[in-house]
Design an enzyme around this catalytic site. Structure first.
Site, PDB file in Angstrom:
ATOM      1  N   GLU A 203     -64.607 107.410  10.624  1.00  0.00           N
ATOM      2  CA  GLU A 203     -64.722 108.428   9.588  1.00  0.00           C
ATOM      3  C   GLU A 203     -66.176 108.789   9.347  1.00  0.00           C
ATOM      4  O   GLU A 203     -67.021 107.913   9.147  1.00  0.00           O
ATOM      5  CB  GLU A 203     -64.071 107.924   8.295  1.00  0.00           C
ATOM      6  CG  GLU A 203     -63.801 109.015   7.297  1.00  0.00           C
ATOM      7  CD  GLU A 203     -62.814 108.582   6.223  1.00  0.00           C
ATOM      8  OE1 GLU A 203     -62.727 109.310   5.222  1.00  0.00           O
ATOM      9  OE2 GLU A 203     -62.156 107.538   6.379  1.00  0.00           O
ATOM     10  N   GLY A 215     -57.384 112.319   8.924  1.00  0.00           N
ATOM     11  CA  GLY A 215     -57.296 111.999  10.345  1.00  0.00           C
ATOM     12  C   GLY A 215     -55.853 111.968  10.816  1.00  0.00           C
ATOM     13  O   GLY A 215     -55.524 112.469  11.899  1.00  0.00           O
TER      14      GLY A 215
END
Length: 276
Positions: A203, A215
């Site tokens: 991330e 995601g």
């Protein structure tokens, strides 16, 4: 320097992706800055979290959600935090974010979030120059030909045989900061088996996380759009599972758990110093 100010917070997580939530919907919070957000997120000297979430008044929705990553940088969207905020709010709401207005609906033990419509244009990701975002003609060692999707924040998705065989802790930061991505990027490695997705995420501004809601959304969209996966699809993350539903031309619906860990308070001046 402002006098003593005690700030309440709620520590929450979605599948182990954890947040410190500051509720300023009544306009009571001081202005946040990247150094203060980074100090609060520090796991040794602060409260500790992947993201700091600030709730503020909004003219465009029921309230506004601002998201600061652990490095202090402000980002556009966070799916897991959206579920946590839905749980905290306790009723359906429209929420303004830097990535657009989203819709939250709390459920038993979690929430459903309408994350809006994904974007696929190279300028929407954004990329530094034009290319096909369904199968980008780029590679980083064994990771090649990713798809790119913006779901409020930018993601690239590599479909691989085994996500756990990828050195994501090493390759993730190289891809995140590549000049191809002027706003940096979140890096996803995923496999598809039996109609479900297994996913790991590096991330942007945080590093490896146990779960990343955006995601999961971006990877599910790419799998449905380009890999023949059927909606809704279960996404297996290290911290647990999310269900993502998306039809071509529609919005993304993400369903999954969220939990309150504990509540507390801190002295603003301990983290803001003379900046207050």
């Amino acid at each position: 320097m402002r006098g003593a100010m005690r700030i309440p917070f709620t520590k929450m997580h979605g599948l182990g992706n954890d947040f410190v939530v500051l509720d300023g919907r009544n306009g009571s919070l001081p202005a946040m800055s990247p150094p203060v957000a980074k100090a609060l997120a520090d796991r040794k000297t602060g409260i500790g979290c992947d993201q700091l979430i600030m709730l503020e008044p909004s003219d465009a929705a029921d309230f506004r959600m601002r998201i600061f990553n652990a490095d202090g940088g402000e980002v556009e969207a966070c799916g897991n935090a959206s579920r946590a905020v839905a749980l905290l709010h306790g009723q359906p709401a429209r929420v303004e974010t830097s990535g657009g207005v989203i819709a939250l609906e709390p459920l038993d033990g979690g929430a459903r979030v309408d994350m809006g419509t994904p974007r696929f244009g190279w300028e929407d990701i954004p990329l530094a120059y034009a290319m096909d975002t369904a199968s980008m003609p780029v590679s980083w060692e064994s990771l090649e030909n990713p798809a790119a999707v913006n779901v409020g924040n930018p993601h690239v998705i590599f479909f691989v045989e085994d996500p756990y065989a990828v050195e994501l802790d090493r390759l993730g930061p190289l891809i995140e900061t590549d000049p191809l991505f002027p706003a940096r990027v979140n890096v996803n490695v995923a496999s598809i088996a039996d109609g479900a997705i297994t996913l790991r995420v590096w991330e942007r501004g945080v590093g490896l996380t146990r779960a990343c809601g955006t995601g999961a959304c971006a990877t599910a969209v790419a799998a449905i759009a380009h890999k023949g996966v059927t909606s809704p699809v279960t996404v297996h993350l290290p911290g647990g599972d999310l269900e993502i539903a998306w039809e071509q031309g529609g919005t993304i619906l993400m369903t999954g758990p969220a939990t309150t860990s504990f509540t507390g308070s801190f002295e603003w001046s301990d983290f803001a110093g003379d900046a207050t």
